[in-house]
Design a protein around this motif. Structure first.
Motif, PDB file in Angstrom:
ATOM      1  N   GLY A 241      12.034 -12.029  64.939  1.00 37.58           N
ATOM      2  CA  GLY A 241      12.528 -12.861  66.022  1.00 37.58           C
ATOM      3  C   GLY A 241      14.020 -12.819  66.218  1.00 37.58           C
ATOM      4  N   THR A 242      14.746 -12.123  65.329  1.00 41.00           N
ATOM      5  CA  THR A 242      16.207 -12.060  65.454  1.00 41.00           C
ATOM      6  C   THR A 242      16.687 -10.673  65.855  1.00 41.00           C
ATOM      7  N   GLY A 243      15.771  -9.719  65.990  1.00 35.55           N
ATOM      8  CA  GLY A 243      16.150  -8.340  66.284  1.00 35.55           C
ATOM      9  C   GLY A 243      15.733  -7.879  67.663  1.00 35.55           C
ATOM     10  N   GLU A 244      15.504  -6.576  67.778  1.00 38.35           N
ATOM     11  CA  GLU A 244      15.253  -5.944  69.071  1.00 38.35           C
ATOM     12  C   GLU A 244      13.799  -5.970  69.509  1.00 38.35           C
ATOM     13  N   LEU A 245      12.868  -6.203  68.591  1.00 38.79           N
ATOM     14  CA  LEU A 245      11.457  -6.018  68.939  1.00 38.79           C
ATOM     15  C   LEU A 245      10.867  -7.195  69.706  1.00 38.79           C
ATOM     16  N   ASP A 246       9.902  -6.870  70.550  1.00 37.54           N
ATOM     17  CA  ASP A 246       9.163  -7.875  71.316  1.00 37.54           C
ATOM     18  C   ASP A 246       7.976  -8.346  70.470  1.00 37.54           C
ATOM     19  N   ILE A 247       8.257  -9.207  69.514  1.00 37.75           N
ATOM     20  CA  ILE A 247       7.204  -9.657  68.593  1.00 37.75           C
ATOM     21  C   ILE A 247       6.088 -10.410  69.337  1.00 37.75           C
ATOM     22  N   PRO A 248       6.402 -11.338  70.258  1.00 39.12           N
ATOM     23  CA  PRO A 248       5.310 -11.997  70.984  1.00 39.12           C
ATOM     24  C   PRO A 248       4.415 -11.008  71.740  1.00 39.12           C
ATOM     25  N   GLY A 249       5.021 -10.008  72.385  1.00 38.83           N
ATOM     26  CA  GLY A 249       4.227  -9.023  73.104  1.00 38.83           C
ATOM     27  C   GLY A 249       3.353  -8.204  72.173  1.00 38.83           C
ATOM     28  N   ILE A 250       3.897  -7.855  71.012  1.00 42.23           N
ATOM     29  CA  ILE A 250       3.142  -7.084  70.024  1.00 42.23           C
ATOM     30  C   ILE A 250       1.955  -7.896  69.501  1.00 42.23           C
ATOM     31  N   LEU A 251       2.188  -9.156  69.181  1.00 41.88           N
ATOM     32  CA  LEU A 251       1.105  -9.998  68.670  1.00 41.88           C
ATOM     33  C   LEU A 251       0.031 -10.223  69.727  1.00 41.88           C
ATOM     34  N   SER A 252       0.465 -10.455  70.949  1.00 43.26           N
ATOM     35  CA  SER A 252      -0.490 -10.706  72.026  1.00 43.26           C
ATOM     36  C   SER A 252      -1.401  -9.502  72.245  1.00 43.26           C
ATOM     37  N   GLU A 253      -0.824  -8.310  72.294  1.00 45.15           N
ATOM     38  CA  GLU A 253      -1.637  -7.111  72.491  1.00 45.15           C
ATOM     39  C   GLU A 253      -2.498  -6.820  71.267  1.00 45.15           C
ATOM     40  N   SER A 254      -1.974  -7.094  70.078  1.00 42.44           N
ATOM     41  CA  SER A 254      -2.761  -6.905  68.854  1.00 42.44           C
ATOM     42  C   SER A 254      -3.982  -7.811  68.844  1.00 42.44           C
ATOM     43  N   ASN A 255      -3.807  -9.041  69.282  1.00 43.36           N
ATOM     44  CA  ASN A 255      -4.945  -9.953  69.371  1.00 43.36           C
ATOM     45  C   ASN A 255      -5.971  -9.442  70.377  1.00 43.36           C
ATOM     46  N   ARG A 256      -5.485  -8.929  71.499  1.00 49.77           N
ATOM     47  CA  ARG A 256      -6.390  -8.468  72.554  1.00 49.77           C
ATOM     48  C   ARG A 256      -7.270  -7.326  72.072  1.00 49.77           C
ATOM     49  N   ILE A 257      -6.701  -6.411  71.269  1.00 48.21           N
ATOM     50  CA  ILE A 257      -7.496  -5.265  70.816  1.00 48.21           C
ATOM     51  C   ILE A 257      -8.216  -5.539  69.500  1.00 48.21           C
ATOM     52  N   GLY A 258      -8.009  -6.724  68.927  1.00 44.64           N
ATOM     53  CA  GLY A 258      -8.818  -7.145  67.785  1.00 44.64           C
ATOM     54  C   GLY A 258      -8.296  -6.792  66.417  1.00 44.64           C
ATOM     55  N   ILE A 259      -6.986  -6.631  66.262  1.00 42.06           N
ATOM     56  CA  ILE A 259      -6.430  -6.358  64.929  1.00 42.06           C
ATOM     57  C   ILE A 259      -6.568  -7.578  64.034  1.00 42.06           C
ATOM     58  N   LYS A 260      -7.080  -7.383  62.827  1.00 44.93           N
ATOM     59  CA  LYS A 260      -7.413  -8.502  61.930  1.00 44.93           C
ATOM     60  C   LYS A 260      -6.454  -8.650  60.757  1.00 44.93           C
ATOM     61  N   HIS A 261      -5.596  -7.658  60.517  1.00 40.69           N
ATOM     62  CA  HIS A 261      -4.715  -7.708  59.341  1.00 40.69           C
ATOM     63  C   HIS A 261      -3.277  -7.400  59.762  1.00 40.69           C
ATOM     64  N   MET A 262      -2.364  -8.323  59.425  1.00 39.00           N
ATOM     65  CA  MET A 262      -0.953  -8.158  59.745  1.00 39.00           C
ATOM     66  C   MET A 262      -0.132  -8.528  58.510  1.00 39.00           C
ATOM     67  N   PHE A 263       0.696  -7.589  58.064  1.00 38.65           N
ATOM     68  CA  PHE A 263       1.458  -7.770  56.835  1.00 38.65           C
ATOM     69  C   PHE A 263       2.958  -7.769  57.138  1.00 38.65           C
ATOM     70  N   ILE A 264       3.645  -8.844  56.768  1.00 37.32           N
ATOM     71  CA  ILE A 264       5.102  -8.810  56.849  1.00 37.32           C
ATOM     72  C   ILE A 264       5.609  -7.845  55.784  1.00 37.32           C
ATOM     73  N   GLU A 265       6.521  -6.983  56.175  1.00 33.15           N
ATOM     74  CA  GLU A 265       7.186  -6.120  55.198  1.00 33.15           C
ATOM     75  C   GLU A 265       8.688  -6.276  55.408  1.00 33.15           C
TER      76      GLU A 265
END
Length: 287
Positions: A241-265
Motif C-alpha cells: 500500500g505504500t509503493g507503486e503496485l495496484d494492490i486493490p486491483g490485484i486482489l479484486s481480479e484474484s478473487n474474480r478468478i478464484g485464487i485461494k492462496h496469497m502469501f506476503i513475502e
C-alpha cells in the motif's frame, strides 16, 4: 423488437451486477487466508524455530509456504505449525532438483503434507533470459509437473520478472506459459517481481485466468529503477500500500478468478517492522 430484447437483457445484467456489488460491499477485499512466505523470516530462524513460529502465529498468519528450517525434520516442523493453527499448503523446489529427480521432489512435498510445490528461478545468465533457457524450463516443467500430478501434487512456476524479455511479437513469459501443459504447470504470481520486469499484474491475471493458483504479495518503492534481472535491493521492498503496485486491483481480479492462496513475502531488512503495516493495510481494504 430484437433491439428491445437486447436492451432489456443489458438492463437485467446491470441490475444483477449492482446487486452482487451491494452484497459484497463491506466485505474484506483479501478473501484468502493470510499467508506468509518462509523467505520473509530468513533472518529469524537462527533465533529458534518455535520462537519464530510464535511470531508468525501472533501476527495472525494461517498459511505458510516454504521448506523446513535447518534443525527440524518435516514431521517435527509440520507438528509445530499445526500446534499453532498454521497449515502448509505449499512448499518449494530448486530447478535442478526438479530436473534431476521429480519423484524425489514429490516425496519431500508429501512429507510436509503440502499440495503445491513452486519453483522460483530458472537458471540463466543475469539479465539475459533467452529462448534456450525458456525451452529448457518448458521441458523440465512439463515432465516434472506430470510426475508431481501423478503424486497428487500441483506444480507452479513462480514468476520472477526476468521472463518478460521480448520474443517475436510478445515476451518469453508468454512463450513459456503457452508451451507448458496447463494440466501439469500452474503459475504463482509474485506481484512485485512481475511489475519489476515490466509486466502488468492485473492484465496478466485476466489473460491467464485459472492458470494462476497463488500470489506472493509485496510492494515496490515508488520511483525505484526497474529492469529484467529479477534482482533488486531490499530497500525497494516496501510495506503493502505504500509503493507503486495496484494492490486493490490485484486482489479484486484474484478473487474474480478464484485464487485461494496469497502469501506476503517481505524481502526488506525490516520485516518485523513492515509486516504489521502490510497486514493492517490488507485488513483495511473492502469492496
Amino acid at each position: 423488437m430484437k433491439n428491445r430484447r437486447i436492451y432489456l437483457a443489458l438492463i437485467i445484467l446491470f441490475l444483477a451486477s449492482e446487486m452482487v456489488l451491494a452484497q459484497k460491499k463491506g466485505e474484506p477485499l483479501m478473501q484468502a487466508p493470510l499467508g506468509i512466505a518462509a523467505y520473509t523470516f530468513r533472518d529469524q530462524w537462527q533465533n529458534g524455530i518455535p520462537e519464530t513460529l510464535d511470531i508468525i502465529q501472533e501476527m495472525g498468519f494461517k498459511e505458510y509456504e516454504g521448506g523446513v528450517p535447518k534443525g527440524a525434520s518435516p514431521t517435527e516442523f509440520k507438528k509445530m505449525l499445526n500446534d499453532r493453527g498454521i497449515s502448509i499448503p505449499s512448499t518449494g523446489t530448486g530447478f535442478e532438483a526438479l530436473e534431476d529427480d521429480p519423484q524425489a521432489v514429490a516425496e519431500r512435498v508429501k512429507a510436509l503434507g503440502a499440495k503445491y510445490v513452486m519453483c522460483a528461478w530458472i537458471p540463466h545468465k543475469r539479465g539475459q533470459f533467452s529462448k534456450e533457457d525458456a525451452d529448457r524450463a518448458i521441458k523440465v516443467f512439463n515432465e516434472g509437473g506430470k510426475v508431481l500430478k501423478e503424486n497428487g501434487i500441483t506444480f507452479k512456476y513462480h514468476v520472477h520478472g526476468y521472463e518478460f524479455q521480448p520474443y517475436e511479437d510478445a515476451t518469453l513469459f508468454e512463450y513459456l506459459v503457452e508451451n507448458t501443459n496447463p494440466e501439469y504447470v500452474k503459475l504463482q504470481m509474485d506481484v512485485m517481481w512481475t511489475h519489476f520486469g515490466g509486466g502488468d499484474p492485473v492484465a496478466l491475471l485476466k489473460k491467464y485466468g485459472n492458470r494462476w493458483v497463488s500470489l506472493h504479495l509485496k510492494d515496490f518503492r515508488k520511483g525505484a529503477p526497474k529492469d529484467m534481472t529479477g534482482l533488486t535491493g531490499p530497500e525497494n521492498d516496501v510495506p503493502l500500500g505504500t509503493g507503486e503496485l495496484d494492490i486493490p486491483g490485484i486482489l479484486s481480479e484474484s478473487n474474480r478468478i478464484g485464487i485461494k492462496h496469497m502469501f506476503i513475502e517481505d524481502e526488506s531488512e525490516k520485516e518485523l517492522e513492515n509486516l504489521p503495516k502490510s497486514i493492517a493495510y490488507l485488513k483495511s481494504l473492502e469492496y
